[in-house]
Design a protein around this motif. Structure first.
Motif, PDB file in Angstrom:
ATOM      1  N   CYS A   1      10.728  37.058  10.604  1.00  0.00           N
ATOM      2  CA  CYS A   1       9.929  36.846   9.379  1.00  0.00           C
ATOM      3  C   CYS A   1       8.495  37.234   9.584  1.00  0.00           C
ATOM      4  O   CYS A   1       7.847  36.953  10.077  1.00  0.00           O
ATOM      5  CB  CYS A   1      10.191  35.479   8.852  1.00  0.00           C
ATOM      6  N   ASP A   2       8.078  38.534   8.486  1.00  0.00           N
ATOM      7  CA  ASP A   2       6.690  38.936   8.573  1.00  0.00           C
ATOM      8  C   ASP A   2       5.999  38.669   7.360  1.00  0.00           C
ATOM      9  O   ASP A   2       6.467  37.939   6.128  1.00  0.00           O
ATOM     10  CB  ASP A   2       6.808  40.383   8.866  1.00  0.00           C
ATOM     11  N   CYS A   3       4.888  38.800   7.509  1.00  0.00           N
ATOM     12  CA  CYS A   3       3.791  38.721   6.113  1.00  0.00           C
ATOM     13  C   CYS A   3       4.426  39.699   5.406  1.00  0.00           C
ATOM     14  O   CYS A   3       4.663  40.873   5.612  1.00  0.00           O
ATOM     15  CB  CYS A   3       2.347  38.819   6.508  1.00  0.00           C
ATOM     16  N   PRO A   4       4.297  39.402   4.007  1.00  0.00           N
ATOM     17  CA  PRO A   4       4.642  40.566   3.001  1.00  0.00           C
ATOM     18  C   PRO A   4       3.541  41.391   3.185  1.00  0.00           C
ATOM     19  O   PRO A   4       2.460  41.160   3.234  1.00  0.00           O
ATOM     20  CB  PRO A   4       4.407  39.765   1.659  1.00  0.00           C
ATOM     21  N   GLN A   5       3.952  42.840   2.564  1.00  0.00           N
ATOM     22  CA  GLN A   5       2.988  43.940   2.779  1.00  0.00           C
ATOM     23  C   GLN A   5       1.965  43.908   1.561  1.00  0.00           C
ATOM     24  O   GLN A   5       0.974  44.534   1.482  1.00  0.00           O
ATOM     25  CB  GLN A   5       3.802  45.134   2.629  1.00  0.00           C
ATOM     26  N   ASP A   6       2.346  43.236   0.534  1.00  0.00           N
ATOM     27  CA  ASP A   6       1.376  43.484  -0.725  1.00  0.00           C
ATOM     28  C   ASP A   6       0.640  41.930  -0.641  1.00  0.00           C
ATOM     29  O   ASP A   6       0.571  41.428  -1.756  1.00  0.00           O
ATOM     30  CB  ASP A   6       2.268  43.543  -1.877  1.00  0.00           C
ATOM     31  N   LEU A   7       0.226  41.218   0.369  1.00  0.00           N
ATOM     32  CA  LEU A   7      -0.434  39.964   0.244  1.00  0.00           C
ATOM     33  C   LEU A   7      -1.646  40.373  -0.476  1.00  0.00           C
ATOM     34  O   LEU A   7      -2.496  41.328  -0.060  1.00  0.00           O
ATOM     35  CB  LEU A   7      -0.598  39.520   1.966  1.00  0.00           C
ATOM     36  N   ASP A   8      -1.831  39.414  -1.186  1.00  0.00           N
ATOM     37  CA  ASP A   8      -2.935  39.467  -2.026  1.00  0.00           C
ATOM     38  C   ASP A   8      -3.653  38.053  -2.364  1.00  0.00           C
ATOM     39  O   ASP A   8      -3.012  36.929  -2.357  1.00  0.00           O
ATOM     40  CB  ASP A   8      -2.594  39.903  -3.387  1.00  0.00           C
ATOM     41  N   PRO A   9      -4.948  37.793  -2.327  1.00  0.00           N
ATOM     42  CA  PRO A   9      -5.878  38.670  -2.074  1.00  0.00           C
ATOM     43  C   PRO A   9      -6.211  38.791  -0.375  1.00  0.00           C
ATOM     44  O   PRO A   9      -6.143  38.092   0.302  1.00  0.00           O
ATOM     45  CB  PRO A   9      -6.902  38.323  -2.799  1.00  0.00           C
ATOM     46  N   TRP A  10      -6.581  40.190  -0.263  1.00  0.00           N
ATOM     47  CA  TRP A  10      -6.975  40.567   1.164  1.00  0.00           C
ATOM     48  C   TRP A  10      -8.511  40.057   1.232  1.00  0.00           C
ATOM     49  O   TRP A  10      -9.044  39.924   0.354  1.00  0.00           O
ATOM     50  CB  TRP A  10      -7.210  41.998   1.349  1.00  0.00           C
TER      51      TRP A  10
ATOM     52  N   ASP B   1     -12.342  39.766   1.934  1.00  0.00           N
ATOM     53  CA  ASP B   1     -13.558  40.886   1.664  1.00  0.00           C
ATOM     54  C   ASP B   1     -13.650  41.985   2.796  1.00  0.00           C
ATOM     55  O   ASP B   1     -13.777  41.348   4.046  1.00  0.00           O
ATOM     56  CB  ASP B   1     -14.767  40.044   1.316  1.00  0.00           C
ATOM     57  N   GLY B   2     -13.786  42.930   2.366  1.00  0.00           N
ATOM     58  CA  GLY B   2     -14.068  44.058   3.435  1.00  0.00           C
ATOM     59  C   GLY B   2     -13.037  44.995   3.892  1.00  0.00           C
ATOM     60  O   GLY B   2     -13.033  45.602   4.975  1.00  0.00           O
ATOM     61  N   TYR B   3     -11.877  44.555   3.327  1.00  0.00           N
ATOM     62  CA  TYR B   3     -10.498  45.139   3.703  1.00  0.00           C
ATOM     63  C   TYR B   3      -9.654  45.652   2.705  1.00  0.00           C
ATOM     64  O   TYR B   3      -9.667  44.942   1.693  1.00  0.00           O
ATOM     65  CB  TYR B   3      -9.703  44.098   4.720  1.00  0.00           C
ATOM     66  N   ASN B   4      -8.775  46.738   3.214  1.00  0.00           N
ATOM     67  CA  ASN B   4      -7.886  47.464   2.167  1.00  0.00           C
ATOM     68  C   ASN B   4      -6.631  47.441   2.984  1.00  0.00           C
ATOM     69  O   ASN B   4      -6.708  47.368   4.210  1.00  0.00           O
ATOM     70  CB  ASN B   4      -8.308  48.700   1.870  1.00  0.00           C
ATOM     71  N   GLN B   5      -5.372  47.576   2.451  1.00  0.00           N
ATOM     72  CA  GLN B   5      -4.347  47.637   3.129  1.00  0.00           C
ATOM     73  C   GLN B   5      -3.947  49.016   3.196  1.00  0.00           C
ATOM     74  O   GLN B   5      -4.105  49.974   1.844  1.00  0.00           O
ATOM     75  CB  GLN B   5      -3.275  47.044   2.460  1.00  0.00           C
ATOM     76  N   SER B   6      -3.642  49.630   4.373  1.00  0.00           N
ATOM     77  CA  SER B   6      -3.410  50.987   4.434  1.00  0.00           C
ATOM     78  C   SER B   6      -1.908  51.315   4.604  1.00  0.00           C
ATOM     79  O   SER B   6      -1.084  50.019   4.643  1.00  0.00           O
ATOM     80  CB  SER B   6      -4.110  51.770   5.862  1.00  0.00           C
ATOM     81  N   ASP B   7      -1.470  52.265   5.032  1.00  0.00           N
ATOM     82  CA  ASP B   7       0.101  52.504   5.256  1.00  0.00           C
ATOM     83  C   ASP B   7       0.532  52.149   6.487  1.00  0.00           C
ATOM     84  O   ASP B   7       1.604  52.139   6.962  1.00  0.00           O
ATOM     85  CB  ASP B   7       0.447  54.161   5.031  1.00  0.00           C
ATOM     86  N   GLU B   8      -0.513  51.953   7.481  1.00  0.00           N
ATOM     87  CA  GLU B   8      -0.201  51.606   8.789  1.00  0.00           C
ATOM     88  C   GLU B   8      -0.095  49.978   8.804  1.00  0.00           C
ATOM     89  O   GLU B   8      -0.506  49.221   7.977  1.00  0.00           O
ATOM     90  CB  GLU B   8      -1.312  51.906   9.737  1.00  0.00           C
TER      91      GLU B   8
END
Length: 152
Positions: free
Chosen positions: A120-129, A131-138
């Motif tokens: 079980c992993d963290c969801p890819q669209d965890l919000d909010p990230w 401050d200072g981070y974006n989510q990339s395709d990696e």
């Protein structure tokens, strides 16, 4: 005759293994059959130690064989031949799975065998990230524009 002495022997109910029979002689030179290889069937380590923030123990089923040890102890143990259904809790993502205790388990420290694998992993669209981070395709967090550094 020693080559065939092991044939015909089997473990009794609640025991498992491969019987090894050898002929030995006692102090009066009388032949005696020495039997080894049958061990008591044991329960497996249950899912109670899983991270319950991440995993949900949906249900555990007892062994189809009556009188087996384990189970009914707050998921600490699972009976040999028994199983537990596990899924991801809350926002965690992953496939539900079944953990099984082998029917002929003789090691009380055996963990459940999960199929598919327990993940079980963290969801890819965890919000909010943060401050200072974006989510990339990696799979790693990537610094947002203007902020340099590596995520830890």
């Amino acid at each position: 005759r020693d080559a065939n002495i092991s044939s015909g022997w089997k473990c009794t109910t609640k025991y498992a293994g491969v019987v090894q029979a050898t002929c030995i002689f006692d102090e009066t030179c009388t032949p005696v059959v020495n039997l080894e290889g049958c061990d008591l069937i044991q329960s497996c380590v249950g899912p109670a130690s899983l991270d319950l923030c991440k995993y949900s123990i949906n249900v555990c089923y007892d062994s189809p064989i009556p009188g087996m040890p384990g189970g009914n102890d707050g998921y600490q143990t699972v009976q040999p031949g028994g199983s537990c259904e596990i899924s991801c809790r809350g926002l965690f993502v992953g496939k539900p799975t079944v953990g099984r205790c082998p029917a002929n388990n003789t090691d009380p420290w055996t963990k459940l065998e999960y199929d598919p694998a327990l993940l079980c992993d963290c969801p890819q669209d965890l919000d909010p990230w943060p401050d200072g981070y974006n989510q990339s395709d990696e799979s790693d967090e990537t610094p947002s524009d203007g902020i340099v550094g590596s995520s830890r």
